[in-house]
Write a protein that holds these residues in place. Structure first.
Motif, PDB file in Angstrom:
ATOM      1  N   GLU A 285      52.230  29.390  36.560  1.00  0.00           N
ATOM      2  CA  GLU A 285      53.255  30.378  36.931  1.00  0.00           C
ATOM      3  C   GLU A 285      53.123  30.883  38.362  1.00  0.00           C
ATOM      4  O   GLU A 285      53.937  31.679  38.813  1.00  0.00           O
ATOM      5  N   LEU A 286      52.080  30.434  39.066  1.00  0.00           N
ATOM      6  CA  LEU A 286      51.890  30.914  40.439  1.00  0.00           C
ATOM      7  C   LEU A 286      52.171  29.791  41.442  1.00  0.00           C
ATOM      8  O   LEU A 286      51.717  28.660  41.264  1.00  0.00           O
ATOM      9  N   LEU A 287      52.924  30.138  42.456  1.00  0.00           N
ATOM     10  CA  LEU A 287      53.239  29.182  43.532  1.00  0.00           C
ATOM     11  C   LEU A 287      51.977  28.861  44.320  1.00  0.00           C
ATOM     12  O   LEU A 287      51.780  27.754  44.803  1.00  0.00           O
ATOM     13  N   GLU A 288      51.127  29.854  44.456  1.00  0.00           N
ATOM     14  CA  GLU A 288      49.823  29.714  45.109  1.00  0.00           C
ATOM     15  C   GLU A 288      48.976  30.876  44.635  1.00  0.00           C
ATOM     16  O   GLU A 288      49.508  31.890  44.192  1.00  0.00           O
TER      17      GLU A 288
ATOM     18  N   LEU B  93      60.946  40.611  49.482  1.00  0.00           N
ATOM     19  CA  LEU B  93      59.497  40.405  49.594  1.00  0.00           C
ATOM     20  C   LEU B  93      58.950  40.106  48.211  1.00  0.00           C
ATOM     21  O   LEU B  93      59.149  40.893  47.277  1.00  0.00           O
ATOM     22  N   SER B  94      58.272  38.989  48.086  1.00  0.00           N
ATOM     23  CA  SER B  94      57.671  38.634  46.804  1.00  0.00           C
ATOM     24  C   SER B  94      56.617  39.673  46.417  1.00  0.00           C
ATOM     25  O   SER B  94      55.849  40.136  47.262  1.00  0.00           O
ATOM     26  N   VAL B  95      56.596  40.055  45.143  1.00  0.00           N
ATOM     27  CA  VAL B  95      55.570  40.970  44.640  1.00  0.00           C
ATOM     28  C   VAL B  95      54.487  40.119  43.977  1.00  0.00           C
ATOM     29  O   VAL B  95      54.764  39.407  43.014  1.00  0.00           O
ATOM     30  N   SER B  96      53.286  40.177  44.515  1.00  0.00           N
ATOM     31  CA  SER B  96      52.184  39.344  44.033  1.00  0.00           C
ATOM     32  C   SER B  96      51.515  39.959  42.810  1.00  0.00           C
ATOM     33  O   SER B  96      51.591  41.172  42.584  1.00  0.00           O
ATOM     34  N   ALA B  97      50.833  39.090  42.073  1.00  0.00           N
ATOM     35  CA  ALA B  97      49.939  39.565  41.014  1.00  0.00           C
ATOM     36  C   ALA B  97      48.545  39.692  41.615  1.00  0.00           C
ATOM     37  O   ALA B  97      48.155  38.893  42.468  1.00  0.00           O
TER      38      ALA B  97
ATOM     39  N   MET C 201      45.342  37.060  34.720  1.00  0.00           N
ATOM     40  CA  MET C 201      45.391  36.179  35.893  1.00  0.00           C
ATOM     41  C   MET C 201      45.037  34.749  35.477  1.00  0.00           C
ATOM     42  O   MET C 201      45.691  33.789  35.915  1.00  0.00           O
ATOM     43  N   ASP C 202      44.010  34.606  34.630  1.00  0.00           N
ATOM     44  CA  ASP C 202      43.644  33.269  34.127  1.00  0.00           C
ATOM     45  C   ASP C 202      44.861  32.571  33.514  1.00  0.00           C
ATOM     46  O   ASP C 202      45.099  31.384  33.747  1.00  0.00           O
ATOM     47  N   LYS C 203      45.629  33.338  32.716  1.00  0.00           N
ATOM     48  CA  LYS C 203      46.785  32.747  32.019  1.00  0.00           C
ATOM     49  C   LYS C 203      47.879  32.361  33.006  1.00  0.00           C
ATOM     50  O   LYS C 203      48.492  31.298  32.883  1.00  0.00           O
TER      51      LYS C 203
END
Ligand code: ADP
Ligand code: 5GP
Length: 197
Positions: free
Chosen positions: A81-84, A46-50, A73-75
């Motif tokens: 770095e985020l898939l979505e 399971l992916s761990v989200s930010a 989060m902005d960075k």
């Protein structure tokens, strides 16, 4: 003669494990179903989200979420770095891209538990992703579960229920719908959709 057990289909030699997205309104039971499923099948990653949301009691950094500041989060967003990612009920949430890619390249089944906006982004960027919608048995039961969880103040519950109306209306966009009446049944159905059992 090669015999294929009933109910299974032989995998083509180049079959890649698919990425599965589980979405559904807040309080429907996504985390409960996934936790139940992973107790028996810890191999399902399971992916761990930010998230910029504050931790609930018992939530651990790096286990339930990576709890980040707005600047962090902005960075993550700016660096691709985020898939979505999406804003949901006043907080931002996103899926770290590298870990997902690594697991898929290793041939491991991957599960994302994300909101509708994120599910749409994944559908648009990964055509072979499987989108699963978790629906409540009724609106009244959804309200009962979200309220009964006792983790959000009334105004946050209101925001989440407002989002839930939009999410329920989007159910036809998903490949599969599972109704969360029984956690055990839904966990089994989800495993079957992921080809884990
Ligand atoms: P989500 O992750 O979708 O926001 P949770 O997993 O936190 O939802 O579940 C919300 C609440 O509903 C929790 O209190 C959980 O114990 C309860 N719940 C989950 N699935 C069921 C079910 N099938 N029947 C009854 N209660 C459930
Ligand atoms: P919660 O605050 O209840 O943990 O999560 C709120 C909503 O955010 C849920 O619908 C959950 O699935 C979603 N969510 C969690 N992580 C992500 C993510 O990485 N991306 C997106 N788009 N939504 C997420």
């Amino acid at each position: 003669m090669a015999v294929t057990p009933r109910g299974t289909t032989p995998e083509p030699p180049d079959a890649r494990p698919r990425l599965t997205v589980l979405s559904g309104p807040s309080g429907v039971g996504k985390s409960t179903v996934v936790a139940h499923m992973r107790k028996e099948h810890p191999e399902v990653w399971l992916s761990v989200s930010a998230t910029t949301r504050k931790p609930r009691p018992g939530e651990q950094h790096g286990v339930h979420y990576f709890f980040v500041t707005d600047d962090e989060m902005d960075k993550l967003i700016a660096n691709g770095e985020l898939l979505e990612w999406a804003e949901f009920a006043g907080n931002r949430y996103g899926t770290p891209r590298a870990a997902v890619q690594e697991r898929l390249e290793n041939g491991e089944p991957v599960l994302l538990e994300i909101d509708l906006q994120g599910a749409r982004q994944v559908r648009d960027s990964m055509s072979d992703a499987q989108l699963v919608f978790l629906a409540p048995p009724s609106w009244e039961e959804l309200v009962r579960r979200l309220t009964g969880r006792g983790t959000e103040p009334p105004e946050v519950i209101e925001r989440r229920l407002e989002a839930a109306r939009t999410e329920l209306a989007a159910e036809p966009e998903f490949d599969e719908t599972l109704v969360n009446t029984s956690v055990e049944d839904v966990a089994r159905e989800l495993l079957a959709l992921m080809d884990v059992v």
